[in-house]
Design a protein around this motif. Sequence first.
Motif, mmCIF file in Angstrom:
data_model
loop_
_atom_site.group_PDB
_atom_site.id
_atom_site.type_symbol
_atom_site.label_atom_id
_atom_site.label_comp_id
_atom_site.label_asym_id
_atom_site.label_seq_id
_atom_site.Cartn_x
_atom_site.Cartn_y
_atom_site.Cartn_z
ATOM 1 N N GLU A 24 0.566 -1.669 0.863
ATOM 2 C CA GLU A 24 0.263 -2.863 0.640
ATOM 3 C C GLU A 24 -0.086 -2.974 -0.875
ATOM 4 O O GLU A 24 0.455 -4.151 -1.457
ATOM 5 N N ALA A 25 -0.663 -2.218 -1.461
ATOM 6 C CA ALA A 25 -0.970 -2.502 -3.125
ATOM 7 C C ALA A 25 0.455 -2.435 -3.839
ATOM 8 O O ALA A 25 0.389 -3.045 -4.567
ATOM 9 N N LEU A 26 1.502 -1.737 -3.308
ATOM 10 C CA LEU A 26 2.649 -1.877 -3.800
ATOM 11 C C LEU A 26 3.754 -3.142 -3.546
ATOM 12 O O LEU A 26 4.821 -2.931 -4.072
ATOM 13 N N ARG A 27 3.224 -3.912 -2.626
ATOM 14 C CA ARG A 27 3.956 -5.021 -2.482
ATOM 15 C C ARG A 27 4.124 -5.854 -3.614
ATOM 16 O O ARG A 27 4.946 -6.729 -3.843
ATOM 17 N N ASP A 28 3.139 -5.732 -4.551
ATOM 18 C CA ASP A 28 2.938 -6.549 -5.771
ATOM 19 C C ASP A 28 3.829 -6.046 -6.706
ATOM 20 O O ASP A 28 4.007 -6.579 -7.822
ATOM 21 N N GLY A 29 4.546 -4.786 -6.679
ATOM 22 C CA GLY A 29 5.236 -4.244 -7.830
ATOM 23 C C GLY A 29 4.815 -2.891 -7.966
ATOM 24 O O GLY A 29 4.181 -2.148 -7.324
ATOM 25 N N ASP A 30 5.919 -2.176 -8.892
ATOM 26 C CA ASP A 30 5.520 -0.642 -8.889
ATOM 27 C C ASP A 30 4.146 -0.574 -9.713
ATOM 28 O O ASP A 30 3.540 -1.556 -10.345
ATOM 29 N N ALA A 31 3.718 0.735 -9.378
ATOM 30 C CA ALA A 31 2.375 0.936 -9.912
ATOM 31 C C ALA A 31 2.068 2.371 -10.220
ATOM 32 O O ALA A 31 2.858 3.225 -9.803
ATOM 33 N N ARG A 32 1.421 2.671 -11.274
ATOM 34 C CA ARG A 32 1.071 4.128 -11.516
ATOM 35 C C ARG A 32 0.109 4.607 -10.293
ATOM 36 O O ARG A 32 -0.630 3.923 -9.812
ATOM 37 N N ILE A 33 0.595 6.057 -10.039
ATOM 38 C CA ILE A 33 -0.573 6.683 -9.097
ATOM 39 C C ILE A 33 -1.893 6.641 -9.577
ATOM 40 O O ILE A 33 -2.782 6.237 -8.666
ATOM 41 N N THR A 34 -2.218 6.600 -10.849
ATOM 42 C CA THR A 34 -3.578 6.526 -11.112
ATOM 43 C C THR A 34 -4.209 5.209 -10.894
ATOM 44 O O THR A 34 -5.385 5.038 -10.612
ATOM 45 N N ASP A 35 -3.326 4.086 -11.150
ATOM 46 C CA ASP A 35 -3.975 2.676 -10.849
ATOM 47 C C ASP A 35 -4.097 2.463 -9.151
ATOM 48 O O ASP A 35 -5.188 1.917 -9.022
ATOM 49 N N LEU A 36 -3.299 3.019 -8.508
ATOM 50 C CA LEU A 36 -3.298 3.069 -6.973
ATOM 51 C C LEU A 36 -4.548 3.716 -6.594
ATOM 52 O O LEU A 36 -5.170 3.403 -5.615
ATOM 53 N N ALA A 37 -4.875 4.979 -7.368
ATOM 54 C CA ALA A 37 -6.258 5.891 -6.925
ATOM 55 C C ALA A 37 -7.346 5.306 -7.376
ATOM 56 O O ALA A 37 -8.456 5.576 -6.694
#
Length: 110
Positions: A24-37
Motif C-alpha cells: 500500500e505504501a508503494l502505491r504512491d511511487g518508488d520508495a527506499r526500504i529505509t523510508d518504508l521501514a
Amino acid sequence: MVEDSTLDRAYAALSDPTRRRLLEALRDGDARITDLAAPLPMSFAGVSRHVGVLESAGLVRREVRGREHWLSLHPDGLSSARQWIDEQSDFWSARADALSERLRRKATPR
C-alpha cells in the motif's frame, strides 16, 4: 489454470498484514526500504525479510541506486492471484446461474 507455485507465492506474500502495508505504501511511487521501514514497529532486518518475500512473489522490484535500495510496485505479480479468483468466480457464477434456471423452470407451472 494458474501455476501452483506462482499462486502460492502471491497468496503467501499477501497473507501478512505487514507486507500488505508495504504494498500500500508503494502505491504512491518508488520508495527506499529505509523510508518504508521507519513507521513499522520492527527492525530494518525484519522489514527486509518481508521485502524479500514480496520480491520472490514478483510483487515488488528492487533497484540499487548507489548505496540505497529502492522498491517499486510490480502489479503484474498479482496476475496469477487475479486469474485464479476470476476462474473460481466464473465457475461458481455458472453454477449459480444453472441452479437459478433449474429453480425457475421447476417453479413455472406446466
